[in-house]
Design an enzyme around this catalytic site. Sequence first.
Site, PDB file in Angstrom:
ATOM      1  N   ARG A  67       0.785  -1.138   0.048  1.00 18.19           N
ATOM      2  CA  ARG A  67       0.057  -0.086   0.066  1.00 18.19           C
ATOM      3  C   ARG A  67       0.696   1.225  -0.050  1.00 18.19           C
ATOM      4  O   ARG A  67       0.582   2.025  -0.674  1.00 18.19           O
ATOM      5  CB  ARG A  67      -1.140  -0.237   1.275  1.00 18.19           C
ATOM      6  CG  ARG A  67      -1.774   1.119   1.284  1.00 18.19           C
ATOM      7  CD  ARG A  67      -2.409   1.592   0.131  1.00 18.19           C
ATOM      8  NE  ARG A  67      -3.076   0.754  -0.961  1.00 18.19           N
ATOM      9  CZ  ARG A  67      -3.371   0.700  -2.024  1.00 18.19           C
ATOM     10  NH1 ARG A  67      -2.850   1.904  -2.697  1.00 18.19           N
ATOM     11  NH2 ARG A  67      -3.578  -0.316  -2.735  1.00 18.19           N
ATOM     12  N   LYS A 102       2.512  24.941  -3.554  1.00 19.85           N
ATOM     13  CA  LYS A 102       1.233  24.349  -3.224  1.00 19.85           C
ATOM     14  C   LYS A 102       1.284  22.980  -3.435  1.00 19.85           C
ATOM     15  O   LYS A 102       0.869  22.299  -4.120  1.00 19.85           O
ATOM     16  CB  LYS A 102       0.186  24.966  -4.028  1.00 19.85           C
ATOM     17  CG  LYS A 102       0.008  26.608  -3.941  1.00 19.85           C
ATOM     18  CD  LYS A 102      -1.114  27.052  -4.969  1.00 19.85           C
ATOM     19  CE  LYS A 102      -1.226  28.623  -4.912  1.00 19.85           C
ATOM     20  NZ  LYS A 102      -2.400  29.188  -5.766  1.00 19.85           N
ATOM     21  N   LYS A 142       5.636  39.525  -3.467  1.00 24.34           N
ATOM     22  CA  LYS A 142       4.383  39.505  -3.610  1.00 24.34           C
ATOM     23  C   LYS A 142       3.436  40.537  -3.420  1.00 24.34           C
ATOM     24  O   LYS A 142       4.071  41.565  -2.728  1.00 24.34           O
ATOM     25  CB  LYS A 142       3.487  38.118  -2.724  1.00 24.34           C
ATOM     26  CG  LYS A 142       4.090  36.770  -3.262  1.00 24.34           C
ATOM     27  CD  LYS A 142       3.970  35.942  -4.352  1.00 24.34           C
ATOM     28  CE  LYS A 142       2.598  35.543  -4.243  1.00 24.34           C
ATOM     29  NZ  LYS A 142       2.233  34.721  -5.425  1.00 24.34           N
ATOM     30  N   GLU A 200       6.038  40.404  -8.120  1.00 32.11           N
ATOM     31  CA  GLU A 200       4.683  40.266  -8.453  1.00 32.11           C
ATOM     32  C   GLU A 200       3.995  41.707  -9.144  1.00 32.11           C
ATOM     33  O   GLU A 200       3.870  42.370  -8.278  1.00 32.11           O
ATOM     34  CB  GLU A 200       3.652  39.514  -7.431  1.00 32.11           C
ATOM     35  CG  GLU A 200       2.100  39.242  -7.964  1.00 32.11           C
ATOM     36  CD  GLU A 200       1.327  38.729  -6.935  1.00 32.11           C
ATOM     37  OE1 GLU A 200       0.544  39.344  -6.600  1.00 32.11           O
ATOM     38  OE2 GLU A 200       1.799  37.498  -6.499  1.00 32.11           O
ATOM     39  N   ASP A 214       0.579  38.544 -12.625  1.00 35.99           N
ATOM     40  CA  ASP A 214      -0.678  37.743 -11.695  1.00 35.99           C
ATOM     41  C   ASP A 214      -1.967  38.221 -12.367  1.00 35.99           C
ATOM     42  O   ASP A 214      -2.497  39.248 -12.436  1.00 35.99           O
ATOM     43  CB  ASP A 214      -0.393  38.215 -10.379  1.00 35.99           C
ATOM     44  CG  ASP A 214      -1.438  37.405  -9.559  1.00 35.99           C
ATOM     45  OD1 ASP A 214      -1.383  36.102  -9.412  1.00 35.99           O
ATOM     46  OD2 ASP A 214      -2.136  37.784  -8.507  1.00 35.99           O
TER      47      ASP A 214
END
Length: 283
Positions: free
Chosen positions: A104, A139, A171, A201, A223
């Site tokens: 598994r 992510k 960002k 960004e 973005d």
Amino acid sequence: MNAQPSFPDLILEPLVRGALAEDLGTYGDLTTRTVIPAGTRYAARIVAREAGIASGMQLAEIAFRLVDPSLEFHLHVPDGGAFDKGEVMAEIRGEAASILTAERVALNFAGRLCGIATQTAAFVAETRGTKARITCTRKTTPGLRIVEKQAVLHGGGFNHRFSLSDAILIKDNHIAAAGGIRSVLQAVKARASHMVRVEIEVDRLDQLADVLDEGGADVVLLDNMDSPTLREAVALNADRLKLEASGNMRLARIAEVAATGVDYISVGALTHSAGTLDLGLDF
């Protein structure tokens, strides 16, 4: 597809060891210990129930070896290789109990990572004929970033930064907290090491103009721009900085975005939304 050097087993073993410990629990494989007579030997095959791109086969081999070093693992489809439905990806020979105990965990890793590699390959196919590269993001599943990012490489994609310490990525919230684009780039020029690449960004063309005027960045992340705006950004940039398109990058849109002339397209879905390929272990 995109064969890549493997990570040393030493790096990957702790991930597999932890997964095996989770699966074995307190008392080990109770079912196998109860019903399989000691000394029973078998041959098993990992078989693809659907077509895809291989990844995680190195981890599958580690899982079998950690459970029982005497098991023989014969790989037929290496990481980065394409396979068809019904194809035998690997064969394992030895103690039946050991094969069943490792099954598994081995399939969980391989199925998950094959899913990422296969999804990445689909995105990469949409960029053919352009210079655009498909890249992943941060992510990722906590604890599995290194192998999920390697699965992206196996699918023909490229990696973005692995961690917050790899590069400077400014960002929108950094810009807001630092007082604006010019202020944040001035801080970078004053404090950042010359060995570190800088990405910033923007979501408007006037912000891109400010970046180009101020200097201090190597890459600009565009973005959530529509394709006409991306084309304008490419023209305004005039090959001065690398451009990365990001935000809402669905598979159906990738060919159009790649055709705008951007250098990179970052896609969080490569890792956070990839399915698990159906692989089975047949005795």
